[in-house]
Motif scaffolding. Sequence first.
Motif, PDB file in Angstrom:
ATOM      1  N   GLU A 107     -13.759   8.955 -14.729  1.00 25.85           N
ATOM      2  CA  GLU A 107     -12.266   8.663 -15.839  1.00 25.85           C
ATOM      3  C   GLU A 107     -12.392   9.298 -17.943  1.00 25.85           C
ATOM      4  N   LEU A 108     -13.201   8.702 -18.457  1.00 27.14           N
ATOM      5  CA  LEU A 108     -13.524   9.177 -19.577  1.00 27.14           C
ATOM      6  C   LEU A 108     -14.346   9.938 -19.795  1.00 27.14           C
ATOM      7  N   ASP A 114      -6.518   0.958 -19.711  1.00 31.25           N
ATOM      8  CA  ASP A 114      -5.680   1.958 -19.476  1.00 31.25           C
ATOM      9  C   ASP A 114      -6.852   3.380 -19.424  1.00 31.25           C
ATOM     10  N   ALA A 125      -6.224   5.852 -19.179  1.00 29.75           N
ATOM     11  CA  ALA A 125      -6.030   7.496 -20.130  1.00 29.75           C
ATOM     12  C   ALA A 125      -5.836   7.702 -20.823  1.00 29.75           C
ATOM     13  N   ARG A 126      -5.315   6.739 -21.269  1.00 31.38           N
ATOM     14  CA  ARG A 126      -4.551   5.989 -22.684  1.00 31.38           C
ATOM     15  C   ARG A 126      -5.772   5.907 -23.765  1.00 31.38           C
ATOM     16  N   LYS A 163      -8.443   7.532 -23.316  1.00 29.89           N
ATOM     17  CA  LYS A 163      -9.204   8.750 -24.408  1.00 29.89           C
ATOM     18  C   LYS A 163      -7.994   9.126 -25.072  1.00 29.89           C
ATOM     19  N   LEU A 164      -6.449   9.274 -24.378  1.00 32.70           N
ATOM     20  CA  LEU A 164      -5.469   9.707 -25.469  1.00 32.70           C
ATOM     21  C   LEU A 164      -5.750   9.369 -27.196  1.00 32.70           C
TER      22      LEU A 164
END
Length: 535
Positions: A317-318, A400, A402-403, A405-406
């Motif tokens: 995911e990362l 999370d 995805a968060r 990574k953001l």
Amino acid sequence: MHGGALGGLGVVEGLRGQHGGPAVQVGDPFAEKVLIECCLELFKESVVEGIQDLGAAGISCATSELASNGEGGMHVDLTKVLLRDPTLTPGEILMSESQERMMAVVTPQNLGRFEQIMDKWDVEYSVLGEVNDSGRLTIEWGGEIIVDVDPRTVAHDGPTYERPLARPDWQDAVVADRFAGSAADADRPSGADLGPAIVELMSSPNLCSKAWVTDQYDRYVQGNTAMSQPDDAGVIRVDEQTGLGVALSTDATPRYAYLDPYEGAKAALAEAYRNVSTGGARPVAVSDCLNFGSPEDPAIMWQFAEAVRGLADGCLELGVPVTGGNVSLYNQTGGRAINPTPVVAMMGVMDDVARRTPSGWEADQDGQAIYLLGTTAEELDGSEWARLRGHLGGVPPRVDLAREKLLGDILVNMSRDGMIDSAHDVAAGGLAATLAEACLRFGVGARIGLGEVAERDGVDEFTLLFSESQGRVVCAVPRTEEVRFKDMCTARDYPFARIGVVDAQAGALDLQGIASVDLDELRAGWAGTLPARFA
């Protein structure tokens, strides 16, 4: 070892020598540094055809992997290995994992120059054998062949274990034992009592200063260390001309992994990713060290499998690959195993180490705004505060990725563009530890207001300070950059709140209207714990 270049190559082991005495390998940072510099010169002069470090399973692994990765074979005379203990048996020599050793493949034409470089760096070495076209790995001892195998069957086609695994019966009880409302939570501090609670937290062995350990070795040798402990990540300058550098961080969350091995492994990965990003580096690669009890216990095998699954899913995911690592099993005494402890090492790259972002605010940042990125929930299970109260149960903080990574992208861009002068992630110990460490880094205080952000997140002040919710970072922002800072967070839809200002005159971490923590008192507890226990 490639193609027709196999014939006549020599197999040379550069090493410090096998360790006699302790069964556990003992590293020597200085010898490692010398060996690294020696290898870099070998590479620069194209003296070696192939090279392999001696790690797990020692010589047996290095020889089989080198031979298997090529197209030929290899013959080794084990009596040529340099030993510290002459009583070692052939099996022990083959399997020993003594540190600071490499195995190189060198042509006869380059052997002379190879030896000159080894002598220059005072690295011990011996010629063990040669590469041949047999397609076999043969090892002799005292004139007798003791190994004769197809190297691929050892290095690549080994057996796969299918050990039984099962989620333990006691896991449900652990998950149900939440900290909030438990007997351990009965003395939850509030108001003025939050000040002494922060001092207690920062004096714990897990969060106290590690300088008593790290200062025993000079981490500034050659002047290429650009940032070091106690910052979130260490930064090393790679190229003096361009300023190119790498950031490194290692993290582990064994208490989280005990509660949920899958989520706990992801949390360790997320923290390592976040630490590298706060330093201003773009995360690019992972290594790991997986420490567990006996895999013969189905419950521990389940922990191991779940942690590996968590790391694999998280790295996908990362978007960061696992470049290497190791596994340490049977870490237990009798039936008592350690908590599952996946350690994650993250490496990041930055174009210019001059743009690195430290974890604390400095005196010349007086008056800068302090912002908290991310939101806080009541996630005290597995926390350092819960540990101080003798509690381990519930579910770990939600991750999370995805968060994360953001958030990492935001931090790297802010660091590169000069929007932030310091950044420190929120992890073990929660916001309380982050604020305390940011003050202690350079001895500069801060005035913090908790009311508005606590109301926004729907938590009390204690929870805001001691919860270990993920995806949070504290930043110091120059006044001239506040508009750009807020615009970037808003454009990326990442929550933020202004929680205070840097106060170089205060000499305290002032939680306005609640408590004030004197930095001298805080530092005394933080810096004195390890010397008091070990000195």
